[in-house]
Design a protein around this motif. Sequence first.
Motif, PDB file in Angstrom:
ATOM      1  N   LYS A 199       0.643  -1.181  -0.013  1.00 52.73           N
ATOM      2  CA  LYS A 199       0.034  -0.176   0.059  1.00 52.73           C
ATOM      3  C   LYS A 199       1.004   1.255   0.113  1.00 52.73           C
ATOM      4  N   ASP A 200       2.166   1.011   0.327  1.00 55.36           N
ATOM      5  CA  ASP A 200       3.092   2.273   0.616  1.00 55.36           C
ATOM      6  C   ASP A 200       4.564   1.870   0.154  1.00 55.36           C
ATOM      7  N   THR A 201       5.227   2.490  -0.605  1.00 60.02           N
ATOM      8  CA  THR A 201       6.550   2.182  -0.847  1.00 60.02           C
ATOM      9  C   THR A 201       7.593   2.032   0.254  1.00 60.02           C
ATOM     10  N   HIS A 202       7.089   2.501   1.432  1.00 59.83           N
ATOM     11  CA  HIS A 202       7.921   2.344   2.752  1.00 59.83           C
ATOM     12  C   HIS A 202       7.680   1.044   3.117  1.00 59.83           C
ATOM     13  N   ASP A 203       6.547   0.240   2.888  1.00 57.25           N
ATOM     14  CA  ASP A 203       6.183  -0.929   3.585  1.00 57.25           C
ATOM     15  C   ASP A 203       7.307  -1.855   2.806  1.00 57.25           C
ATOM     16  N   PHE A 204       7.943  -1.615   1.510  1.00 60.07           N
ATOM     17  CA  PHE A 204       8.803  -2.443   1.233  1.00 60.07           C
ATOM     18  C   PHE A 204       9.932  -2.951   2.213  1.00 60.07           C
ATOM     19  N   PHE A 205      10.542  -2.012   2.985  1.00 62.67           N
ATOM     20  CA  PHE A 205      11.493  -2.605   3.847  1.00 62.67           C
ATOM     21  C   PHE A 205      11.045  -3.654   5.018  1.00 62.67           C
ATOM     22  N   THR A 206       9.650  -3.222   5.368  1.00 66.10           N
ATOM     23  CA  THR A 206       9.047  -4.314   6.309  1.00 66.10           C
ATOM     24  C   THR A 206       9.215  -5.686   5.480  1.00 66.10           C
ATOM     25  N   LEU A 207       8.717  -5.885   4.211  1.00 67.80           N
ATOM     26  CA  LEU A 207       8.693  -6.931   3.489  1.00 67.80           C
ATOM     27  C   LEU A 207       9.975  -7.689   3.423  1.00 67.80           C
ATOM     28  N   LEU A 208      11.311  -6.807   3.165  1.00 70.37           N
ATOM     29  CA  LEU A 208      12.483  -7.543   3.281  1.00 70.37           C
ATOM     30  C   LEU A 208      12.823  -8.002   4.551  1.00 70.37           C
ATOM     31  N   ARG A 209      12.512  -7.489   5.569  1.00 68.74           N
ATOM     32  CA  ARG A 209      12.729  -8.012   6.829  1.00 68.74           C
ATOM     33  C   ARG A 209      12.185  -9.221   7.123  1.00 68.74           C
ATOM     34  N   LYS A 210      10.848  -9.230   7.103  1.00 66.10           N
ATOM     35  CA  LYS A 210       9.962 -10.389   7.100  1.00 66.10           C
ATOM     36  C   LYS A 210      10.750 -11.570   6.652  1.00 66.10           C
ATOM     37  N   TYR A 211      11.062 -11.542   5.112  1.00 65.79           N
ATOM     38  CA  TYR A 211      11.435 -12.726   4.487  1.00 65.79           C
ATOM     39  C   TYR A 211      13.030 -12.764   4.354  1.00 65.79           C
ATOM     40  N   PRO A 301       3.493  -1.489  -5.986  1.00 76.73           N
ATOM     41  CA  PRO A 301       2.183  -0.767  -5.890  1.00 76.73           C
ATOM     42  C   PRO A 301       1.985   0.065  -4.708  1.00 76.73           C
ATOM     43  N   THR A 302       1.345   1.022  -4.800  1.00 79.86           N
ATOM     44  CA  THR A 302       0.712   1.852  -3.512  1.00 79.86           C
ATOM     45  C   THR A 302      -0.825   2.224  -3.851  1.00 79.86           C
ATOM     46  N   GLU A 303      -1.408   2.875  -2.520  1.00 78.90           N
ATOM     47  CA  GLU A 303      -2.821   3.249  -2.660  1.00 78.90           C
ATOM     48  C   GLU A 303      -3.028   4.322  -3.696  1.00 78.90           C
ATOM     49  N   ASP A 304      -1.962   4.823  -4.364  1.00 80.37           N
ATOM     50  CA  ASP A 304      -2.134   5.764  -5.311  1.00 80.37           C
ATOM     51  C   ASP A 304      -1.766   5.323  -6.768  1.00 80.37           C
ATOM     52  N   GLY A 305      -1.561   3.946  -6.856  1.00 78.35           N
ATOM     53  CA  GLY A 305      -1.032   3.247  -8.107  1.00 78.35           C
ATOM     54  C   GLY A 305       0.055   2.789  -7.846  1.00 78.35           C
ATOM     55  N   VAL A 306       0.739   2.247  -8.864  1.00 76.22           N
ATOM     56  CA  VAL A 306       2.066   1.590  -9.058  1.00 76.22           C
ATOM     57  C   VAL A 306       3.116   2.894  -9.130  1.00 76.22           C
ATOM     58  N   ASN A 321      21.275   4.806  -4.037  1.00 71.32           N
ATOM     59  CA  ASN A 321      20.874   5.836  -4.656  1.00 71.32           C
ATOM     60  C   ASN A 321      19.451   5.461  -5.534  1.00 71.32           C
ATOM     61  N   GLN A 322      18.479   6.088  -5.261  1.00 71.19           N
ATOM     62  CA  GLN A 322      17.250   5.988  -5.920  1.00 71.19           C
ATOM     63  C   GLN A 322      16.867   7.344  -6.734  1.00 71.19           C
ATOM     64  N   PHE A 323      15.721   6.970  -7.770  1.00 66.12           N
ATOM     65  CA  PHE A 323      15.292   7.957  -8.590  1.00 66.12           C
ATOM     66  C   PHE A 323      13.886   7.279  -9.070  1.00 66.12           C
ATOM     67  N   PHE A 324      13.017   8.646  -8.845  1.00 63.54           N
ATOM     68  CA  PHE A 324      11.480   8.421  -9.124  1.00 63.54           C
ATOM     69  C   PHE A 324      10.999   9.752  -9.866  1.00 63.54           C
ATOM     70  N   GLY A 325       9.788   9.520 -10.481  1.00 66.49           N
ATOM     71  CA  GLY A 325       9.230  10.802 -11.143  1.00 66.49           C
ATOM     72  C   GLY A 325       8.843  11.623  -9.800  1.00 66.49           C
ATOM     73  N   LYS A 326       8.730  12.790 -10.134  1.00 64.80           N
ATOM     74  CA  LYS A 326       8.171  13.620  -9.081  1.00 64.80           C
ATOM     75  C   LYS A 326       6.808  13.178  -8.748  1.00 64.80           C
ATOM     76  N   ARG A 327       6.261  13.132  -7.292  1.00 63.83           N
ATOM     77  CA  ARG A 327       5.142  12.746  -6.891  1.00 63.83           C
ATOM     78  C   ARG A 327       4.766  12.925  -5.390  1.00 63.83           C
ATOM     79  N   LYS A 328       3.659  13.053  -5.048  1.00 60.78           N
ATOM     80  CA  LYS A 328       3.059  13.493  -3.594  1.00 60.78           C
ATOM     81  C   LYS A 328       2.217  12.339  -3.226  1.00 60.78           C
ATOM     82  N   PRO A 329       1.952  12.013  -1.575  1.00 59.29           N
ATOM     83  CA  PRO A 329       1.041  11.192  -1.397  1.00 59.29           C
ATOM     84  C   PRO A 329      -0.339  11.686  -1.973  1.00 59.29           C
TER      85      PRO A 329
END
Length: 348
Positions: A199-211, A301-306, A321-329
């Motif tokens: 639901k949120d990109t920040h949840d990816f860290f939790t996913l890594l730790r879990k597995y 995936p996020t609540e606002d789309g991929v 290093n990470q790069f994204f297109g400009k976006r806001k919640p």
Amino acid sequence: MKTELPTSRAELKERWADFKTTNPKTRIRDAARELGTSEAELVATGSGENATLLSGDFRDLIREVGLLGQVMALTRNDHVVHERKGVYENVSFNNHVGLVLGPDIDLRLFLGDWKFGFAVHENERHSLQFFNSFGEAAHKIYLTEKSNREAYDALVARYRAEDQDVNLFVKEKPESAAEQIEEPALDKAAFQQEWLALKDTHDFFTLLRKYKLSRSQALRNAPQGYAWQIQPESLKAVFEGTSERQVPIMVFVSNQNCIQIHTGPINKIFVMGPWLNIMDPDFNLHLRQDAIDQAWVVRKPTEDGVVTGIELIDKDGVMFNQFFGKRKPGLPELPGWVRLIEDTVIKK
């Protein structure tokens, strides 16, 4: 009467002076490595001359940086340097985790290991520099021609340590272990299902730790169509396409103590030696291309789309290093960013 420097510190000061004479263009972080010391210890050799040891609660100090007006924030790791001009605004802290949320200066601060602070002046440049317990730079703040110098001097005076001859006790950092090549036992179907349910990109860290997965292990086991490994040299084409199409992007650079983010367009891109550079008036990035062991396009995936990003990983499996297109919640990602990624790195 001023106390004499301990012999070891005096010797380091002399070695540092000799090194600068013969290697004037070497960055201080690299010089520290060559001299077998830390950057903080090199800065401390200037105590009483061009460096002032700071004390007190660094959270309070950061809250006052906005008084300086426009400054240049610098955050780096071993492979990339991120420099952004602006004003420190909307500063807040929850315990030792801080946010700076101005339109230009955008930071996530982790002050639990901000151990040393200095005010430094060298070659007419004035700065506030903070280091962790290993003597590594956590974050630096440089005055610009638009900064309020009087406010800076007053701030340094308020946080000046009473004893300027204190020796730094810097911890030895353990050697980083290279990532394990063997794939862990993994319920791949369950992992992919949870990835697709993010639901949120920040949840990816939790996913890594879990597995119990490293970044690259997770990307290698991504759901179909959610991670592509790309050629590191294609990053230059992404930068150039971003500039030509004027697609605003987000550039994240982090170390253990700080994350610094640029949001906006980029324009002037060039390569010098191993460095891929962005050199705009208010934003500079210096990236060592030879440090990129893996480069990935990653979709989450996020609540606002991929959300589509580019992630750079070094030989030790560390994403730097990470790069994204400009976006806001609350808003979907820019279609122009997705088209750019498809045109420059996926379809090729």
